[in-house]
Enzyme design. Sequence first.
Site, PDB file in Angstrom:
ATOM      1  N   ARG A   1       0.785  -1.277   0.086  1.00 11.85           N
ATOM      2  CA  ARG A   1       0.003  -0.039  -0.194  1.00 11.85           C
ATOM      3  C   ARG A   1       0.910   1.418   0.061  1.00 11.85           C
ATOM      4  NH1 ARG A   1      -3.018  -3.869   2.627  1.00 11.85           N
ATOM      5  NH2 ARG A   1      -4.716  -4.308   1.184  1.00 11.85           N
TER       6      ARG A   1
ATOM      7  N   ASP B   1       0.015  -6.590  -3.431  1.00  8.42           N
ATOM      8  CA  ASP B   1      -1.451  -6.466  -3.222  1.00  8.42           C
ATOM      9  C   ASP B   1      -1.979  -5.672  -4.430  1.00  8.42           C
ATOM     10  OD1 ASP B   1      -4.048  -5.969  -1.806  1.00  8.42           O
ATOM     11  OD2 ASP B   1      -2.667  -6.695  -0.160  1.00  8.42           O
TER      12      ASP B   1
ATOM     13  N   HIS C   1      -6.408 -10.176  -3.753  1.00  8.46           N
ATOM     14  CA  HIS C   1      -5.296  -9.094  -3.649  1.00  8.46           C
ATOM     15  C   HIS C   1      -4.451  -9.016  -4.811  1.00  8.46           C
ATOM     16  CE1 HIS C   1      -6.813  -7.197   0.034  1.00  8.46           C
ATOM     17  NE2 HIS C   1      -6.948  -8.348   0.507  1.00  8.46           N
TER      18      HIS C   1
ATOM     19  N   GLU D   1      -9.645 -12.645   1.908  1.00 11.44           N
ATOM     20  CA  GLU D   1     -10.553 -11.659   1.165  1.00 11.44           C
ATOM     21  C   GLU D   1     -10.442 -11.744  -0.410  1.00 11.44           C
ATOM     22  OE1 GLU D   1      -9.986  -8.148   4.316  1.00 11.44           O
ATOM     23  OE2 GLU D   1      -8.688  -8.195   2.858  1.00 11.44           O
TER      24      GLU D   1
ATOM     25  N   TYR E   1      -3.473  -5.985  15.472  1.00 11.49           N
ATOM     26  CA  TYR E   1      -3.493  -5.044  14.454  1.00 11.49           C
ATOM     27  C   TYR E   1      -3.134  -3.531  14.731  1.00 11.49           C
ATOM     28  CZ  TYR E   1      -4.996  -8.380  10.710  1.00 11.49           C
ATOM     29  OH  TYR E   1      -4.956  -9.233   9.822  1.00 11.49           O
ATOM     30  N   PHE E   2      -1.906  -3.413  14.535  1.00  9.37           N
ATOM     31  CA  PHE E   2      -1.354  -2.078  14.788  1.00  9.37           C
ATOM     32  C   PHE E   2      -1.587  -1.014  13.890  1.00  9.37           C
ATOM     33  CE2 PHE E   2       2.502  -3.890  17.766  1.00  9.37           C
ATOM     34  CZ  PHE E   2       1.622  -4.680  18.552  1.00  9.37           C
ATOM     35  N   ASP E   3      -2.178  -1.372  12.832  1.00  8.17           N
ATOM     36  CA  ASP E   3      -3.056  -0.014  11.858  1.00  8.17           C
ATOM     37  C   ASP E   3      -4.139   0.456  12.799  1.00  8.17           C
ATOM     38  OD1 ASP E   3      -4.167  -2.291  11.453  1.00  8.17           O
ATOM     39  OD2 ASP E   3      -4.763  -1.861   9.651  1.00  8.17           O
TER      40      ASP E   3
ATOM     41  N   THR F   1      -0.723  -0.653   5.731  1.00  8.78           N
ATOM     42  CA  THR F   1      -0.288   0.783   5.597  1.00  8.78           C
ATOM     43  C   THR F   1      -1.193   1.741   4.709  1.00  8.78           C
ATOM     44  OG1 THR F   1       1.321   0.150   3.972  1.00  8.78           O
ATOM     45  CG2 THR F   1       2.201  -0.113   6.144  1.00  8.78           C
ATOM     46  N   GLU F   2      -2.336   1.271   4.434  1.00  8.67           N
ATOM     47  CA  GLU F   2      -3.201   2.169   3.737  1.00  8.67           C
ATOM     48  C   GLU F   2      -3.300   3.528   4.195  1.00  8.67           C
ATOM     49  OE1 GLU F   2      -5.502  -1.906   3.911  1.00  8.67           O
ATOM     50  OE2 GLU F   2      -4.231  -0.611   5.040  1.00  8.67           O
TER      51      GLU F   2
END
Length: 761
Positions: A163, A192, A265, A328, A419-421, A470-471
Amino acid sequence: MRNYLLVIFCSISFCIFSQNETALIPKPQSIELKSGNFNFDETTTVYFETEFEIAGNILNEFLQNGVGFQLQSTSKNKAKIVIEKDASQPSEGYFLDISDSKIIIKAIDSSGAFYAVQTLRQLLPIALEQKKTKENTSFTLPQLTVSDFPKFPYRGMHLDCARHFFDKEFIKKYIANLALLKMNYFHWHLTDDQGWRIEIKKYPKLTSKGGFRDETLIGHYNDQPQKFDGKRYGGFYTQEDIKEVVAFAAKYNITVIPEIEMPGHAQAAISAYPELGCTGKQIPVATTWGVFEDIFCPNEQTFTFLENVLSEVMPLFPGEYIHIGGDEAPKIKWKNCAHCQQLINDLNLQDEHGLQSYFIQRIEKFVNSKGKKIIGWDEILEGGLAPNATLMSWRGMQGGIDAAKQKHNVIMTPNSHAYFDYYQSDKSDEPLAIGGFLPLKKVYSFNPIPKELNKEEAKYILGAQANLWTEYIPNEQQVEYMIFPRILAMSEVTWSGPSQNLEKEYPEFLSRVENFMPRLDALSINYANHLYEIEGKISKSNGNVFYELTTPTKGKEIRYSINNVESKVYSNPILIEKDSKITANVFKNGEKVGRDFSEKIIYHKGITANISLNVPPNPTYAAGGKEALINGIQGSDKRYGDKEWLGFWGDDLEITIDFGKEIEINSANLRFYDAPGQWIHSPKEVLIYCYNEDGKKVSYITKYFKKNEPNISTVKVELSENYILKTSILQIRIPNYGTIPDGQKGAGHKAWTFIDEIIIE
């Protein structure tokens, strides 16, 4: 703002130890502090066996960079520092003894010796991390004994470079920081929909075309209208770059696991080679975030392509694992593909999920034939798990539970704890994130071994990993901000083991974190400092409502004001009897630290009631518990991840509010988060049941919702328009939106329902 003053040391003797002298992270299994010190200077000598050369060289490199000298090698008998083999030590474990005359390190393997050196590094002066200290420096270390080993063999950290792209020098810094915390796996997400980041010489367009997108989304995906920066963006790692990073990681005892996404993806790859998709049509590299319908078509051309790609990837990474994604992957293109449907029929598969299982198992056989193993996200369970696959459980713990019961190895990485985002603070000035709420304490509370597994099944849990997608993380500074200090908690969970007494052990951990932060400063790590923030919560006792203020670290003073009245020092919970606004600050040694705090409390008729739910909220979105629905505090208008929003995935929700006595009520006000791009949908209707003064059940139904904010839907249900309504119980039924229809994000999946404060008037 950092609240530390780093001292530059030169030609003086250090004695840096006080009551926090053993503030090591992760905490060793056993440590015994003794009286006295060991004097360390440029005359200190070292001996290490050949097998431990990496550990010895790392120690010398650290000293050379920090104080300008290296330890001179000598014989074992003469050396002041000895690193030797000891068959009695556990794998990756070590024994460290610092006396007045010697430092002895014992280990059975190179990993153990390396980790002993990392512990020694944390005992050395912080100034050495700055690489600015002058020569001829001497310092003292405390005398102590450490016996240590990891709780789990897999201790991982992930980074998504698809991302947003980060250059190889930052990747090396990232890896070195993992090593300091005794983590041993780096999961490198390289492909991705938004970019293909690894050079494949047989398919050059993967990077020349698939490695760049035309523009990037500005703001959050849910913002309407969506805006873009109009700038071409991208980058990739050459195979030489990969080799350099992998060699660097090996030096720091870290195994690199590449992830090549399939079958989903895959839009960046298909943009470069359209024949890999089911339609054969040209498509762009994705410029927004989310999940896309164009996935690899399971035909022979695609399998040849993937085998050729993996044949170039696998030699670059000497570790045993290749991550193949598997998550996904929308099946709409497969459903409309004549080849796919024929393949399902020919292979006697049940459906498209079975076709994905066939896809993964075929890739696994190829990977196994090259001496490697695959890892996949927990969707690879759907349709049947590949025989030798290791599973990463990300959608909660259940996938890992199911795989372990099937005797498959599992790495726990649930979005609820790893999930650290996700946001780490509910303060409004936090950097934009995807959503969710994962504070430091919740990471520290994580236990990778579910209670549903017996002792034998638990052996299949290899460990845990934290992930950083990292979006919404465009630069290196924000990467570090999102990871630190949460990675300190994850390192402790995976090395030291899960907390056995959270309320007792967490404050002690925070004390070590506070004393670790100057080291992060010295390393120029842009960490998030929430240790001086204030957290407020409602408590209830004997029909009264109180507001409690806390701050994570000990020895701090909180000063507060209520409704702009003169500030006071907080000592006891604050009685709340009307709508109130609380403001507060933290003070350390008389000076304000941290950020300003403010909270509004709506004192409505339901705030003193009891509440029950027919189903619990999803663990990922349950921070406030059921009481969050009637505590007088509304959640954020801009994000659904704070502790006031509760999330339910696919469940029909029934809420019962018991007032304890008959009271007069006029209306119920409900708020729902509405973000279809993230699978969050407001309900189609709300049903309310209560009893009138004659004891008869009265029902109300509404289908009319108002969109107050871009992501907020509200509904106000009038309960006494024509008469006075008195009731002791209110029941609210909220049917789930249902299955998300085709054409929308998350099509075919259950929708999420997010609800916050229910205001009773």
